[in-house]
Enzyme design. Structure first.
Site, PDB file in Angstrom:
ATOM      1  N   ARG A  56       0.859  -1.184   0.000  1.00 16.41           N
ATOM      2  CA  ARG A  56       0.000   0.000   0.000  1.00 16.41           C
ATOM      3  C   ARG A  56       0.895   1.233   0.000  1.00 16.41           C
ATOM      4  NH1 ARG A  56       1.806   1.896   3.896  1.00 16.41           N
ATOM      5  NH2 ARG A  56       0.606   3.775   3.569  1.00 16.41           N
ATOM      6  N   GLY A  57       0.226   2.411  -0.170  1.00 17.79           N
ATOM      7  CA  GLY A  57       0.979   3.646  -0.348  1.00 17.79           C
ATOM      8  C   GLY A  57       1.153   3.821  -1.851  1.00 17.79           C
ATOM      9  N   ALA A  58       0.827   5.033  -2.329  1.00 22.67           N
ATOM     10  CA  ALA A  58       0.729   5.247  -3.772  1.00 22.67           C
ATOM     11  C   ALA A  58       1.959   4.784  -4.566  1.00 22.67           C
ATOM     12  CB  ALA A  58       0.399   6.704  -4.045  1.00 22.67           C
ATOM     13  N   ARG A  99      -7.379  -0.828  -7.158  1.00 21.22           N
ATOM     14  CA  ARG A  99      -7.706   0.322  -6.301  1.00 21.22           C
ATOM     15  C   ARG A  99      -7.820   1.570  -7.184  1.00 21.22           C
ATOM     16  NH1 ARG A  99      -4.439   1.055  -0.856  1.00 21.22           N
ATOM     17  NH2 ARG A  99      -6.386   2.079  -0.266  1.00 21.22           N
ATOM     18  N   GLN A 206      -2.801   2.723   9.722  1.00 21.79           N
ATOM     19  CA  GLN A 206      -1.469   2.774   9.091  1.00 21.79           C
ATOM     20  C   GLN A 206      -0.489   3.609   9.918  1.00 21.79           C
ATOM     21  OE1 GLN A 206      -4.378   3.156   7.506  1.00 21.79           O
ATOM     22  NE2 GLN A 206      -4.309   2.466   5.398  1.00 21.79           N
ATOM     23  N   ASP A 247      -2.063  10.630  -2.605  1.00 24.73           N
ATOM     24  CA  ASP A 247      -2.364   9.533  -3.534  1.00 24.73           C
ATOM     25  C   ASP A 247      -2.643  10.024  -4.948  1.00 24.73           C
ATOM     26  OD1 ASP A 247      -3.100   8.450  -0.713  1.00 24.73           O
ATOM     27  OD2 ASP A 247      -2.754   6.723  -2.026  1.00 24.73           O
ATOM     28  N   ASN A 257      -5.507  12.296  -0.125  1.00 30.21           N
ATOM     29  CA  ASN A 257      -4.682  11.441   0.744  1.00 30.21           C
ATOM     30  C   ASN A 257      -5.632  10.696   1.679  1.00 30.21           C
ATOM     31  OD1 ASN A 257      -2.039  10.527   1.584  1.00 30.21           O
ATOM     32  ND2 ASN A 257      -2.367  11.648   3.479  1.00 30.21           N
ATOM     33  N   LYS A 258      -5.068   9.875   2.521  1.00 27.46           N
ATOM     34  CA  LYS A 258      -5.847   9.040   3.445  1.00 27.46           C
ATOM     35  C   LYS A 258      -6.935   9.820   4.168  1.00 27.46           C
ATOM     36  CE  LYS A 258      -5.657   5.554   3.942  1.00 27.46           C
ATOM     37  NZ  LYS A 258      -6.582   4.708   3.158  1.00 27.46           N
TER      38      LYS A 258
HETATM   39  O1  MRU Z   1      -4.840   3.135   1.787  1.00 36.52           O
HETATM   40  P1  MRU Z   1      -3.362   3.358   1.781  1.00 36.52           P
HETATM   41  O2  MRU Z   1      -2.694   2.858   3.026  1.00 36.52           O
HETATM   42  O3  MRU Z   1      -2.712   2.856   0.513  1.00 36.52           O
HETATM   43  O4  MRU Z   1      -3.208   4.935   1.795  1.00 36.52           O
HETATM   44  C1  MRU Z   1      -1.917   5.477   1.707  1.00 36.52           C
HETATM   45  C2  MRU Z   1      -1.855   6.940   1.868  1.00 36.52           C
HETATM   46  O5  MRU Z   1      -2.860   7.622   1.964  1.00 36.52           O
HETATM   47  C3  MRU Z   1      -0.481   7.556   1.817  1.00 36.52           C
HETATM   48  O6  MRU Z   1      -0.431   8.706   2.604  1.00 36.52           O
HETATM   49  C4  MRU Z   1      -0.150   7.934   0.357  1.00 36.52           C
HETATM   50  O7  MRU Z   1      -0.324   6.848  -0.487  1.00 36.52           O
HETATM   51  C5  MRU Z   1       1.235   8.448   0.217  1.00 36.52           C
HETATM   52  S1  MRU Z   1       2.446   7.188   0.379  1.00 36.52           S
HETATM   53  C6  MRU Z   1       3.967   7.870   0.077  1.00 36.52           C
END
Ligand code: MRU
Length: 357
Positions: A56-58, A99, A206, A247, A257-258
């Site tokens: 996970r994470g973009a 996703r 997270q 993201d 973002n999250k």
């Molecule tokens: O649902 P996730 O855990 O994939 O969400 C991730 C985030 O929102 C991060 O802040 C974002 O992807 C940046 S990661 C460098």
């Protein structure tokens, strides 16, 4: 898919072998209790790993998807190039459905498709090898972008600063040192004493599970707080800057973002604290002019009602579970990219900095 356990931290996304090799991912759903790496040999398993947030994470999603394409194409080297290309469309469309919000996923898939288009003369076996080298280039570039983001962003932090972050934008979320956390690692490496406050980040935690784990491993002082405490710790004067990842960033700088990031940005504004986004250029979607066009993933209700296995809400309750929100550019003091800091955040400045001017 096969699994192995190790006490030594490893890279979130890793390829082993030649074009017929395998992808290894840290299963982030198990952290911080268990550190387990899993090896992937089927594109369906890579899709599942992205969907279920094992990776996970973009930026990490983009890297994993690129290698997922290589895995999905491994069985297509003996047919014609037309057959190879139609399978490539199938595989990339399939992974694109894992996703919806992180644009790095689509960016990486498009980059592999363009590589195939630009190399139409290659036979399927050679094309597979070329796809692997492109996926590896994405991974290497991501690592470099993280380092550059850290260098640029560290200038914004001063000795003694308290820094709030939300979700996890660290090494686990990228191929390198992260985006928001890279800034903190770089500031600490410069000798600045910073103290990080990590939002827990409901519903999947997270921040609690991953961000604190990474910071503790790197010996950066960190304090975990519930999401609902962010306003109060700002009011108490503990926070001098907020830095999160993103993201997807629209052409005008609106940043997804999250879920919860928007609330944190509003709180920061109310307390006159600068709110920064740290993200590589692969997270920008210049095809959309504002954040209104960013698709927001909605996830299953049991993430809220049965978080980590325990029922915490009445059976049958109505639930709304958007996984991301969008912070308007007007609330962002700067976007830290590998090419420099975009500030003030405007369509003109986004375009200028991304063009390297
Ligand atoms: O649902 P996730 O855990 O994939 O969400 C991730 C985030 O929102 C991060 O802040 C974002 O992807 C940046 S990661 C460098």
């Amino acid at each position: 898919m096969s699994a192995s356990s190790t006490a030594t931290p490893a890279r979130s996304v890793r390829w082993t072998g030649d074009e017929f090799g395998t992808l290894t991912l840290i299963d982030q759903t198990l952290l911080p209790v268990e550190f387990k790496e899993c090896e992937y040999r089927a594109v369906e398993d890579v899709w599942e790993a992205i969907k279920m947030l094992r990776v996970r994470g973009a930026p990490a999603i983009g890297c994993a998807a690129a290698y997922g394409v290589v895995i999905g194409m491994q069985g297509s080297t003996h047919g014609t190039r037309d057959e190879f290309d139609s399978r490539l469309t199938e595989v990339t469309d399939y992974l694109a459905g894992s996703r919806p919000t992180a644009v790095n996923l689509f960016w990486a898939l498009d980059r592999l498709k363009s590589t195939a288009t630009a190399n139409a003369q290659l036979a399927p076996a050679a094309m597979l090898a070329r796809l692997l080298s492109e996926a590896q280039a994405i991974e290497i570039e991501d690592r470099e972008m993280c380092a550059a983001i850290g260098r640029h962003g560290a200038e914004l932090l001063s000795n003694g600063d308290g820094v709030l972050t939300h979700c996890n934008a660290g090494g686990l979320a990228t191929a390198g040192d992260g985006t928001a956390l890279s800034v903190m690692f770089a500031a600490a490496a410069q000798g600045k004493q910073i103290h990080v406050y990590a939002d827990e980040t409901r519903p999947l935690l997270q921040g609690a599970r991953l961000t604190t784990w990474e910071l503790m491993q790197r010996e950066i002082p960190v304090t975990l707080i519930c999401d609902s405490m962010a306003g109060w710790v700002m009011q108490e004067g503990r926070i001098q800057a907020v830095i999160t990842g993103a993201d997807r960033i629209a052409a005008n700088g609106d940043s997804a973002n999250k879920i919860g990031t928007y609330s944190v940005a509003l709180l920061a504004k109310a307390h006159n604290i600068p709110f920064y986004i740290a993200a590589p250029s692969s997270t920008f979607d210049l095809s959309i002019s504002t954040g209104k066009e960013i698709p927001i993933e909605e996830r299953k209700s049991d993430e809220i009602t049965h978080g980590f296995g325990r029922q915490t809400a009445p059976e049958g309750v109505n639930v709304y579970n958007p996984a991301f929100d969008v912070t308007p550019a007007t609330h962002i003091a700067g976007i830290i990219t590998e090419k420099g800091i975009i500030s003030p955040v405007s369509t003109e400045n986004v375009a200028r900095v991304l063009k390297g001017r």
